[in-house]
Design an enzyme around this catalytic site. Structure first.
Site, PDB file in Angstrom:
ATOM      1  N   LYS A  10       0.880  -1.111   0.097  1.00  0.00           N
ATOM      2  CA  LYS A  10       0.038  -0.003  -0.085  1.00  0.00           C
ATOM      3  C   LYS A  10       0.990   1.063   0.012  1.00  0.00           C
ATOM      4  CE  LYS A  10      -4.024  -2.404   2.233  1.00  0.00           C
ATOM      5  NZ  LYS A  10      -5.125  -2.293   3.398  1.00  0.00           N
ATOM      6  N   TYR A  50     -12.344  -2.191  -3.670  1.00  0.00           N
ATOM      7  CA  TYR A  50     -12.730  -2.263  -2.382  1.00  0.00           C
ATOM      8  C   TYR A  50     -14.374  -1.940  -2.121  1.00  0.00           C
ATOM      9  CZ  TYR A  50      -8.259  -2.477   0.318  1.00  0.00           C
ATOM     10  OH  TYR A  50      -7.101  -2.923   0.490  1.00  0.00           O
ATOM     11  N   ASN A 113      -1.836   0.338   6.894  1.00  0.00           N
ATOM     12  CA  ASN A 113      -1.582  -1.027   7.369  1.00  0.00           C
ATOM     13  C   ASN A 113      -0.651  -1.877   6.226  1.00  0.00           C
ATOM     14  OD1 ASN A 113      -3.569  -1.802   5.873  1.00  0.00           O
ATOM     15  ND2 ASN A 113      -4.694  -2.762   7.230  1.00  0.00           N
ATOM     16  N   HIS A 116      -2.041  -5.492   1.533  1.00  0.00           N
ATOM     17  CA  HIS A 116      -3.385  -6.014   1.298  1.00  0.00           C
ATOM     18  C   HIS A 116      -3.213  -7.467   0.851  1.00  0.00           C
ATOM     19  CE1 HIS A 116      -7.188  -7.044  -0.361  1.00  0.00           C
ATOM     20  NE2 HIS A 116      -6.576  -7.674  -1.498  1.00  0.00           N
ATOM     21  N   GLU A 127     -10.005 -10.515  -7.478  1.00  0.00           N
ATOM     22  CA  GLU A 127      -8.808  -9.368  -7.539  1.00  0.00           C
ATOM     23  C   GLU A 127      -7.661  -9.445  -8.562  1.00  0.00           C
ATOM     24  OE1 GLU A 127      -9.392  -8.206  -3.033  1.00  0.00           O
ATOM     25  OE2 GLU A 127      -7.597  -9.455  -3.584  1.00  0.00           O
TER      26      GLU A 127
HETATM   27  P1  ATP Z   1      -7.092  -5.807   3.100  1.00  0.00           P
HETATM   28  O1  ATP Z   1      -8.575  -6.035   2.614  1.00  0.00           O
HETATM   29  O2  ATP Z   1      -6.636  -4.271   2.921  1.00  0.00           O
HETATM   30  O3  ATP Z   1      -6.088  -6.786   2.858  1.00  0.00           O
HETATM   31  P2  ATP Z   1      -8.195  -6.690   5.529  1.00  0.00           P
HETATM   32  O4  ATP Z   1      -8.885  -7.580   4.871  1.00  0.00           O
HETATM   33  O5  ATP Z   1      -7.378  -7.008   6.850  1.00  0.00           O
HETATM   34  O6  ATP Z   1      -7.387  -5.631   4.826  1.00  0.00           O
HETATM   35  P3  ATP Z   1     -10.831  -5.418   5.668  1.00  0.00           P
HETATM   36  O7  ATP Z   1     -11.682  -5.478   6.814  1.00  0.00           O
HETATM   37  O8  ATP Z   1     -10.965  -5.767   4.414  1.00  0.00           O
HETATM   38  O9  ATP Z   1      -9.266  -5.705   6.392  1.00  0.00           O
HETATM   39  O10 ATP Z   1     -10.316  -3.629   5.396  1.00  0.00           O
HETATM   40  C1  ATP Z   1      -9.921  -3.305   4.283  1.00  0.00           C
HETATM   41  C2  ATP Z   1      -9.049  -1.969   4.650  1.00  0.00           C
HETATM   42  O11 ATP Z   1      -9.908  -0.821   5.091  1.00  0.00           O
HETATM   43  C3  ATP Z   1      -7.942  -2.442   5.816  1.00  0.00           C
HETATM   44  O12 ATP Z   1      -6.813  -2.871   5.468  1.00  0.00           O
HETATM   45  C4  ATP Z   1      -7.729  -0.743   6.242  1.00  0.00           C
HETATM   46  O13 ATP Z   1      -6.767  -0.233   5.462  1.00  0.00           O
HETATM   47  C5  ATP Z   1      -9.033  -0.408   6.162  1.00  0.00           C
HETATM   48  N1  ATP Z   1      -9.734  -0.434   7.325  1.00  0.00           N
HETATM   49  C6  ATP Z   1     -10.646  -1.569   8.018  1.00  0.00           C
HETATM   50  N2  ATP Z   1     -11.178  -1.405   8.989  1.00  0.00           N
HETATM   51  C7  ATP Z   1     -10.886   0.189   9.231  1.00  0.00           C
HETATM   52  C8  ATP Z   1     -11.186   0.936  10.293  1.00  0.00           C
HETATM   53  N3  ATP Z   1     -11.864   0.561  11.399  1.00  0.00           N
HETATM   54  N4  ATP Z   1     -11.002   2.208  10.370  1.00  0.00           N
HETATM   55  C9  ATP Z   1     -10.169   2.712   9.240  1.00  0.00           C
HETATM   56  N5  ATP Z   1      -9.577   1.917   7.977  1.00  0.00           N
HETATM   57  C10 ATP Z   1     -10.182   0.539   8.226  1.00  0.00           C
HETATM   58 MG    MG Z   2     -10.016  -7.360   3.108  1.00  0.00          MG
END
Ligand code: ATP
Ligand code: MG
Length: 139
Positions: A10, A50, A113, A116, A127
């Site tokens: 990211k 997303y 974070n 992804h 994806e």
């Molecule tokens: P990713 O899909 O990016 O691999 P993930 O599957 O661990 O991450 P998801 O629940 O799919 O988590 O959320 C997608 C992304 O949205 C997260 O990686 C983070 O960047 C953002 N995100 C998730 N939860 C929050 C939150 N509570 N506040 C802000 N951003 C968030």
């Molecule tokens: Mg995710």
């Protein structure tokens, strides 16, 4: 089972020059890099990627973050690549991620974070072709 998964380094991690360390870790953990490119995502591309989160309160800031700088898009291949990569990434919130996982090492917050990863075979099937054409998925 031999699987492919989509990884994204990211914008936060690219900005902090963690791309090389993260790619090296993928190879160290037995993943093969099947395709790779650096791109600045458009707003539409980030929103489409997303789309499952479009009703979430953090959607607008997630999209703004994902277009804030270039990302590195990677197709990884390995036995059990999807779950294996999710384990290597660690929890969404880096403060809850297991030590030595990518998010524990390189993430700074639940939003910024670092990486992804596809979370299921079905997600990976959406994806990978979202960003890579068949001819880019070289042997
Ligand atoms: P990713 O899909 O990016 O691999 P993930 O599957 O661990 O991450 P998801 O629940 O799919 O988590 O959320 C997608 C992304 O949205 C997260 O990686 C983070 O960047 C953002 N995100 C998730 N939860 C929050 C939150 N509570 N506040 C802000 N951003 C968030
Ligand atoms: Mg995710």
């Amino acid at each position: 089972m031999l699987e492919q998964t989509l990884a994204i380094i990211k914008p936060d991690a690219v900005r902090k020059k963690f791309s090389g360390a993260i790619l090296a870790r993928y190879e160290k953990e037995g993943f093969r890099i099947r395709a790779i490119k650096m791109r600045a995502l458009s707003k539409g591309e980030a929103e489409g990627f997303y789309a499952v989160h479009r009703e979430r309160p953090f959607f607008a800031s997630l999209v703004a973050f994902m277009v804030s700088g270039p990302v590195v898009l990677v197709v990884l291949e390995r036995e059990d690549a999807i779950l294996g990569h999710r384990q290597l990434m660690g929890a969404t919130d880096p403060s809850k991620a297991v030590k030595e996982t990518l998010r524990a090492l390189y993430g700074e917050s639940i939003e910024f974070n670092a990486v992804h990863g596809s979370d299921s075979a079905e997600t990976a099937r959406f994806e990978i072709p979202y960003f890579f054409s068949t001819v880019e998925l070289v042997g």
